[in-house]
Design a protein around this motif. Structure first.
Motif, PDB file in Angstrom:
ATOM      1  N   LEU A  12      30.925 -11.980 -33.240  1.00 46.57           N
ATOM      2  CA  LEU A  12      32.123 -11.499 -32.562  1.00 46.57           C
ATOM      3  C   LEU A  12      31.870 -10.193 -31.803  1.00 46.57           C
ATOM      4  N   ILE A  13      31.123  -9.283 -32.408  1.00 49.16           N
ATOM      5  CA  ILE A  13      30.904  -8.005 -31.741  1.00 49.16           C
ATOM      6  C   ILE A  13      29.895  -8.133 -30.613  1.00 49.16           C
ATOM      7  N   ASN A  14      29.300  -9.288 -30.490  1.00 46.30           N
ATOM      8  CA  ASN A  14      28.392  -9.476 -29.367  1.00 46.30           C
ATOM      9  C   ASN A  14      29.084 -10.157 -28.191  1.00 46.30           C
ATOM     10  N   LYS A  57      31.398  -1.568 -32.459  1.00 49.19           N
ATOM     11  CA  LYS A  57      30.861  -2.907 -32.249  1.00 49.19           C
ATOM     12  C   LYS A  57      29.361  -2.887 -32.542  1.00 49.19           C
TER      13      LYS A  57
END
Ligand SMILES: Nc1ncnc2c1ncn2[C@@H]1O[C@H](COP(=O)(O)OP(=O)(O)OP(=O)(O)O)[C@@H](O)[C@H]1O
Ligand SMILES: [Mg+2]
Lengths: 366, 322
Positions: A206-208, A363
């Motif tokens: 998700l943070i990518n 992130k």
């Protein structure tokens, strides 16, 4: 536009997953129902029907009248009759009774005197609530038919009771319960919601993606606001149905106050999620926060009676402020405007925790 | 390299890392890594467990901050400019990272939304992906119930939905059977044909051999890089194939020898690595064995990529020990 789309994607995903997580979904309804039963029925600070035994050594008409008076008061429920003080003591020791009533042989003669009490109450004082209830009996006027001429030994205070004339605990407990349940569920749910993704490895993916911290946080939080409001509805309805809890203020304002309180708790949950690594830690931290909330907020014990330090801690807890607001709204029929200091504190708490959470959330994996 | 050449080559590089390092406490996961990955190729990452492959990939996406050094990925400085990079790269994590409690279709749809694809584009790309990765029949299955290989196909499908210019794949085929692995690699080459650059980590030699270029990592250090054939040609060891009836004895006899770099047993045969510095390797090994009374057939043979891998990782180990 793209931001809204991403927010919506997170939000709908969260709801979908929640629907499939039977346990959590069950807790949304289960916790309010269980708690309202527990607190409404079991926890009762105005204790009645204390089990008692009587040792009537006088055995006169008057002593029998005293006993029926005691039973009629509903404070005591006579479960045994014995003949000596020692037997009473024995029953107390074994925990079979909470109160022993000793009526001495010279009961009637003692009634004529004002220097000595006529009878004795042996009370299991280990529970202060029981002691307090039994104390009511001490000043019970012995204005029995035959003793009508007698002046009561103690001058009774006139008690004027405004908000809960029947002195039922449930009426007092249920509004606070809204806050307790929301604290319990909201903080935990959100704290776990982010940590779970981290634990399951979803967060690395998700943070990518282009999703921003704010979108992620809001998308995670919004479904729970809805859930919180559903819980409020359940409690208010059950409270009214089961315990005749009044709703003296405006319903809209109750929801508004709840909304603010939910938001503050969600912010706190998110903040916790940025501080811990595992779901287990998240639950522990939520609990760590939950305990003082329930003990110090004024839900269990009157705020005024607490030591200064406890009061200071309590002021830092959202529940303290919400309890003041919600009791005002529901029981005293106040308006939100009259309760503005606590309302403002709740708003401030939400903004503070949410900002900290968004700032703390990176992130990144480290 | 002259300045002009360098300027020219940078624009052709998808990834350029300079002295990239990352430590976790006392552990140095990646140490002074210099890496150049040209655009439009499959670049392999080979290395033993814990050699820093995943850490390097995470550093390149900006998921971890480097302790030292920096990287330029698709023209963006990482980690500084990582956010703008996210639209252009696809990352397939080593561990399955889609939602197990959502179906194949729901997962793909979620990812497509997160990347901001329009409804029409979502529909088209997802149906393409379902077909291309053989997920059509599984689309309503929960991701958590998929087999290892099916999950990895789903992950690749999800990582490519937004058509990234650069794909970072961390051991994408670790749970895939040989046939599916071939299919998977065919899919990768199809993406390269469309202009995608792919960085892929693997433990499989056959996969490494299919890469255009390779980097071999060991304990966070880049110990070799180049085209697979080049790496085999450049190896500083010769390979001797030893065949005997007493392989365990051979093993014991050679293990203690200073000129023997490593021994790998394959049934009754052994592949023995000896440095080029000893002339006539096969003769040399035969001599060593005769000295302890073992008769064995020894032949020179061409090195494989596995020999390269063993040679370079062993070499860096003995250097460390020394
Ligand atoms: N978050 C972390 N905290 C502490 N140490 C870490 C962390 N991530 C990686 N390491 C350490 O860094 C080293 C390199 O790990 P990495 O995951 O990059 O290896 P790898 O080459 O991907 O291995 P594998 O083939 O097993 O996937 C290991 O020693 C590992 O223990
Ligand atoms: Mg790895």
């Amino acid at each position: 536009m793209a931001a809204l789309q991403r927010l919506w994607a997170i939000l709908t995903k969260e709801i979908r997953q929640l629907r499939r997580d039977r346990l959590t979904f069950g807790m949304i309804f289960g916790i309010p129902m269980l708690q309202i039963m527990l607190f409404g029925y079991a926890i009762n600070t105005d204790v009645r029907q204390l089990s008692a035994a009587v040792a009537d050594q006088a055995g006169t008409e008057l002593s029998r009248q005293l006993q029926s008076r005691l039973e009629a008061s509903q404070v005591l429920r006579i479960v045994a009759r014995v003949d000596s003080a020692a037997s009473l003591r024995e029953l107390l020791d074994r925990g079979q009774i909470h109160v022993g009533v000793l009526i001495p042989p010279d009961f009637e003669r003692r009634l004529q005197q004002t220097t000595r009490p006529a009878a004795q109450l042996l009370v299991d004082g280990s529970d202060p609530i029981i002691l307090a209830s039994a104390r009511q009996l001490v000043s019970m006027p012995l204005t029995m038919d035959t003793a009508a001429r007698l002046e009561p030994v103690v001058r009774l205070f006139e008690v004027r009771n405004f908000y809960n004339p029947e002195r039922r605990s449930a009426v007092f407990v249920v509004p606070g319960l809204i806050g307790v349940i929301l604290t319990m569920t909201m903080v935990m749910f959100t704290a776990v919601a982010i940590v779970r993704e981290r634990e399951r490895g979803n967060l690395e993916l998700l943070i990518n993606t282009p999703v921003s911290s704010l979108e992620l946080m809001l998308g995670k939080v919004l479904p729970y606001i809805l859930i919180g409001l559903v819980q409020v509805t359940v409690i208010v309805l059950l409270g009214a149905q089961l315990f005749d809890v009044p709703l003296n203020g405006a319903l809209g304002e109750v929801y508004l106050a709840a909304l603010l309180f939910i938001a503050a708790n969600l912010g706190l949950g998110l903040l916790i999620s940025t501080l811990v690594g595992t779901q287990f830690q998240a639950i522990q931290m939520a609990f760590f926060f939950f305990l003082p909330s329930i003990l110090l907020s004024g839900f269990m014990f009157p705020f005024d009676g607490m030591p200064r330090v406890a009061q200071l801690i309590a002021e830092a807890l959202p529940l303290t402020h919400f309890i003041r607001v919600i009791r005002g709204l529901m029981l005293r029929g106040a308006e939100l405007g009259q309760l503005w200091p606590d309302v403002l504190v709740l708003l401030g708490m939400f903004l503070l925790t949410m900002t900290l959470a968004v700032l703390r959330f990176r992130k990144r994996l480290d | 390299m002259t300045g002009a050449q360098q300027g020219n080559s940078t624009s052709e590089l998808a990834i350029e890392a300079r002295g990239l390092s990352r430590r976790f406490g006392d552990v140095v996961a990646v140490s002074g890594l210099d890496l150049q990955v040209p655009k439009g190729m499959v670049y392999g990452f080979l290395g033993p467990n814990g050699s820093g492959k995943s850490t390097t990939i995470r550093l390149l996406c900006g998921l971890l901050l480097p302790s030292a050094g920096s990287a330029r990925v698709l023209g963006h400085e990482v980690p500084g400019d990582a956010e703008r990079l996210k639209h252009k790269i696809g990352y397939m994590t080593q561990r399955f990272s889609l939602y197990e409690d959502m179906t194949v279709l729901e997962n793909l749809d979620f990812i497509a939304r997160i990347y901001g694809l329009s409804r029409a584009l979502r529909r088209a790309r997802i149906s393409d992906a379902l077909q291309q990765y053989g997920l059509g029949e599984l689309q309503h299955h929960f991701a958590g119930t998929l087999s290892g290989g099916q999950r990895q196909r789903l992950s690749l499908a999800a990582a490519t939905l937004h058509r990234p210019q650069l794909l970072l794949l961390d051991e994408p085929t670790s749970a895939v059977d040989p046939q599916s692995r071939r299919d998977f690699w065919d899919a990768l080459f199809a993406l390269v044909e469309q202009g995608t650059t792919i960085l892929v980590s693997t433990h499989y030699m056959d996969e490494a051999e299919r890469c255009h270029r390779l980097a071999i990592l060991d304990r966070g250090v880049l110990v070799a890089d180049g085209a697979p054939l080049q790496l085999m040609a450049d190896m500083d060891c010769a390979v001797v194939l030893v065949e005997s009836s007493v392989p365990r004895k051979v093993q014991r006899a050679l293990a203690a020898q200073e000129t023997v770099r490593s021994i790998t047993q394959l049934g009754m045969r052994q592949r023995v690595l000896v440095p080029h510095t000893v002339g006539r390797p096969a003769e040399h090994v035969r001599g060593l064995l005769l000295a302890v009374g073992i008769e064995a057939q020894c032949d020179d043979t061409a090195p494989s990529l596995e020999d390269v891998f063993v040679a370079v990782t062993q070499a860096s180990r003995s250097e460390k020990a020394a």
